[in-house]
Design an enzyme around this catalytic site. Structure first.
Site, PDB file in Angstrom:
ATOM      1  N   SER A 154       0.030  -3.671  -1.840  1.00  0.00           N
ATOM      2  CA  SER A 154       1.128  -3.157  -2.664  1.00  0.00           C
ATOM      3  C   SER A 154       2.466  -3.808  -2.359  1.00  0.00           C
ATOM      4  O   SER A 154       3.363  -3.789  -3.202  1.00  0.00           O
ATOM      5  CB  SER A 154       1.254  -1.643  -2.476  1.00  0.00           C
ATOM      6  OG  SER A 154       1.468  -1.320  -1.111  1.00  0.00           O
ATOM      7  N   GLU A 334      12.058   8.421  -0.629  1.00  0.00           N
ATOM      8  CA  GLU A 334      12.382   7.746   0.632  1.00  0.00           C
ATOM      9  C   GLU A 334      11.100   7.118   1.149  1.00  0.00           C
ATOM     10  O   GLU A 334      10.217   7.803   1.654  1.00  0.00           O
ATOM     11  CB  GLU A 334      12.973   8.729   1.651  1.00  0.00           C
ATOM     12  CG  GLU A 334      14.318   9.303   1.228  1.00  0.00           C
ATOM     13  CD  GLU A 334      14.909  10.250   2.265  1.00  0.00           C
ATOM     14  OE1 GLU A 334      14.276  10.433   3.334  1.00  0.00           O
ATOM     15  OE2 GLU A 334      15.986  10.815   2.004  1.00  0.00           O
ATOM     16  N   HIS A 338       7.532   0.240   0.921  1.00  0.00           N
ATOM     17  CA  HIS A 338       7.568  -0.501  -0.338  1.00  0.00           C
ATOM     18  C   HIS A 338       9.003  -0.851  -0.739  1.00  0.00           C
ATOM     19  O   HIS A 338       9.939  -0.168  -0.366  1.00  0.00           O
ATOM     20  CB  HIS A 338       6.882   0.323  -1.423  1.00  0.00           C
ATOM     21  CG  HIS A 338       5.462   0.636  -1.091  1.00  0.00           C
ATOM     22  ND1 HIS A 338       5.063   1.868  -0.635  1.00  0.00           N
ATOM     23  CD2 HIS A 338       4.352  -0.151  -1.118  1.00  0.00           C
ATOM     24  CE1 HIS A 338       3.760   1.853  -0.409  1.00  0.00           C
ATOM     25  NE2 HIS A 338       3.311   0.640  -0.689  1.00  0.00           N
TER      26      HIS A 338
END
Length: 368
Positions: A154, A334, A338
């Site tokens: 990701s 938060e 990422h």
């Protein structure tokens, strides 16, 4: 699409050999091209200088679609305005950054070329910016262009449009690559080096890669997860699995490049970054040395960047969003793993700088 396309945007008489695109040119499956929406597109005709530069479209909140067979296409765009300053950003497909805040002064024009990896049978170019312009566009197949394939998780993948400002560094990498190469981002959220193979994603790369292409490999975040589908042990199964990528690329005469995992945003009390990857970083460095594979030590480079910025400034890079700041995250978030778009750009810049430092040939020729 097997032929070249040349589009002249605006309301004036089209330049010779060009197809006219006006603000009313919505996508039509019969013609195979057009804007996704036309309600906020405007056009101006300055009357000079020349057929392509005199007029343009102002593409607000829209994308231009062109039906095209899967593959690589070289796109050239002309941007500018005879009497006004402009600023244009162009993204391809699912948010891949091709042109970032390109400015032109009044009376000046920029011609920018880039290559796009097209999937799903359609080229999509989205426009944004403070004062976006599109004067002209040429599109042609570029099957011989070098392809930089990305395998990862990701932190690398193309995040969807409805997740903005969420972004992976692979999504931002195209802005650092010249027109003779395209980035093909196969990275997917949640995957480890093991599950990327078991789900058949690596096979998709093998079916497309050609000699002298490049494969950048970044796994580790999810190899740490203790589930059967993803977990690998650093010095045994992790290294063995990564070797599958290396061997497969070399068998196909492509060039593998290992990438150590980008750091997470966790700090010690003294302001230094906490290492959350541990032996996985040691293992990938060992494997690079053992197999004589180029290594982008993104863990080291991102550690230096995050420590230089400090805990507060790094919030601008990661998905630390205030409630109401972004429409797609009304309650805020938060997230210390990422990146938002700015962070994706800065990590892509680190990858770009590391690639230049490796001085790989012919890859050096394809980096801006």
């Amino acid at each position: 699409m097997t032929r070249n396309y040349r589009f002249d945007f605006g309301t004036g008489t089209p330049a010779e050999g060009y197809t006219k695109i006006t603000p009313q040119s919505g996508y039509d499956s019969f013609t195979g091209y057009g804007f996704t929406r036309t309600d906020r597109i405007n056009a101006k005709d300055r009357g000079e200088p020349g057929a392509l530069r005199r007029d343009f479209c102002i593409p607000l909140d829209t994308a231009f679609l062109l039906d095209a067979e899967d593959g690589i296409y070289r796109v050239s765009v002309l941007l500018g305005d005879e009497i006004a300053e402009t600023e244009t950003t162009i993204k391809a497909g699912q948010g891949r950054l091709m042109v970032h805040k390109q400015r032109t002064a009044p009376g000046s024009f920029s011609r920018i070329s880039f290559s796009v990896w097209v999937t799903g049978g359609q080229l999509k170019l989205s426009f944004s910016g403070l004062a976006p312009r599109i004067n002209a566009m040429e599109v042609e197949p570029a099957p011989q262009a070098c392809t930089i394939f990305l395998a990862g998780d990701s932190t690398v993948t193309d995040q969807p449009d409805d997740g903005y400002p969420y972004a992976g560094w692979g999504q931002m990498l195209p802005m650092f690559v010249k027109q003779d190469a395209a980035v093909a981002n196969f990275a997917l959220s949640g995957r480890s080096s093991k599950s990327f193979i078991s789900e058949g994603v690596l096979d998709q790369i093998w079916s497309r890669v050609k000699p002298y292409d490049y494969l950048l490999i970044q796994f580790g975040h999810n190899d740490q997860k203790f589930d059967e589908e993803r977990y690998t042990e650093p010095f045994t199964t992790y290294k063995q699995t990564l070797k599958t990528y290396i061997d497969g690329a070399r068998e196909r005469k492509a060039i593998p490049v290992l990438v150590s995992s980008v750091q997470r945003r966790f700090y010690e009390e003294d302001g230094t970054l906490r290492d959350t990857h541990g032996d996985y970083l040691t293992a990938v460095r060992e494997l690079a040395a053992e197999e004589e594979v180029p290594l982008i030590d993104l863990a080291k480079a991102s550690k230096a960047l995050f420590e230089a910025l400090g805990p507060e400034e790094t919030k601008k890079l990661f998905m630390w969003l205030a409630p109401g700041e972004f429409m797609n995250f009304p309650d805020g978030t938060e997230d210390n793993t990422h990146f938002q778009q700015l962070g994706g750009i800065e990590i892509a810049r680190l990858v770009y700088e590391e690639l230049k430092a490796l001085k790989l040939q012919p890859l050096m020729l394809y980096l801006r």
